[in-house]
Design a protein around this motif. Structure first.
Motif, short mmCIF file in Angstrom:
data_model
loop_
_atom_site.label_atom_id
_atom_site.label_comp_id
_atom_site.label_asym_id
_atom_site.label_seq_id
_atom_site.Cartn_x
_atom_site.Cartn_y
_atom_site.Cartn_z
N GLN A 94 69.21 -43.63 53.44
CA GLN A 94 69.97 -43.18 54.60
C GLN A 94 69.69 -41.71 54.90
OE1 GLN A 94 74.03 -44.14 53.70
NE2 GLN A 94 73.81 -46.30 54.23
N GLU A 95 69.63 -40.90 53.84
CA GLU A 95 69.31 -39.48 54.04
C GLU A 95 67.91 -39.32 54.60
OE1 GLU A 95 70.00 -37.42 50.36
OE2 GLU A 95 72.15 -37.87 50.38
N LYS A 107 68.04 -40.23 58.22
CA LYS A 107 68.65 -39.12 58.98
C LYS A 107 67.65 -37.99 59.14
CE LYS A 107 73.48 -39.92 57.70
NZ LYS A 107 74.62 -39.40 56.93
N HIS A 108 66.93 -37.71 58.06
CA HIS A 108 65.93 -36.63 58.11
C HIS A 108 64.84 -36.97 59.12
CE1 HIS A 108 63.60 -33.26 56.69
NE2 HIS A 108 62.56 -34.05 56.49
N GLU A 130 65.12 -38.97 61.71
CA GLU A 130 65.71 -38.88 63.05
C GLU A 130 65.82 -37.42 63.48
OE1 GLU A 130 69.43 -40.96 63.10
OE2 GLU A 130 68.48 -42.91 62.68
N GLU A 131 66.21 -36.56 62.55
CA GLU A 131 66.32 -35.13 62.87
C GLU A 131 64.94 -34.56 63.21
OE1 GLU A 131 68.15 -31.66 63.70
OE2 GLU A 131 69.15 -33.53 63.19
#
Length: 178
Positions: free
Chosen positions: A97-98, A101-102, A104-105
């Motif tokens: 998940q991290e 997120k990374h 996506e960022e």
């Protein structure tokens, strides 16, 4: 065991009895199991079936107790292993998940950087076009100024010429004007 094999049953009974007392004092289950089994065999060989049975019961109870403890240990070990694997899976999920997120960022940052870059590119093109236009306008203004000066000179010449012609006309035809 050696005394039993050599048929020295009294000595075997004496030492196995002492071993049983020590095993009970130490509460050492595996030694109790081994000693109880040997005493059961010894008493059976001696024909004392009652004591043979009693020690066999002790042997079975302690074997079951050891097996139960081993089963409990195994169950605890399996439970701990399961919990460890569960935590490991949860940790891997958190890491995934991290990572998502990374990613996506990073994607957002790339989009922002791309948008800003395109904006800057358009701004540079606009400024370049504006500067080019200003240069053209300055050159046109210089040409217009040059033409204005020429027109003013021509106008001055014409005015002077008209005034001169008027003076000539007034000197030649003074009477007509009066």
């Amino acid at each position: 065991v050696v005394y039993t094999q050599k048929n020295k049953l009294d000595s075997a009974q004496k030492y196995l009895g002492k071993a049983m007392v020590i095993a009970n004092q130490l509460k050492y289950k595996s030694l109790i199991v081994q000693t109880a089994l040997e005493l059961s065999k010894l008493y059976k060989q001696m024909g004392d079936y009652k004591n043979a049975y009693n020690f066999y019961v002790i042997y079975k109870e302690n074997t079951d107790s050891i097996n139960n403890k081993q089963a409990q240990k195994e169950a605890i070990r399996n439970q701990l292993k399961y919990e460890y694997q569960k935590r490991e899976i949860q940790q891997q999920e958190r890491l995934k998940q991290e990572e998502l997120k990374h990613k996506e960022e990073l994607k957002r940052q790339h989009i922002i950087i791309g948008g800003v870059s395109v904006g800057i590119l358009f701004l540079v093109i606009f400024i370049f076009t504006l500067v080019s236009r200003l240069r053209i306008i300055r050159k046109q203004n210089e040409v217009i100024e040059g033409q204005k000066i020429i027109v003013e000179e021509k106008n001055k010449e014409m005015t002077e010429s008209i005034q001169y012609a008027s003076q000539i006309q007034q000197t030649i035809l003074p009477e007509a004007t009066e």
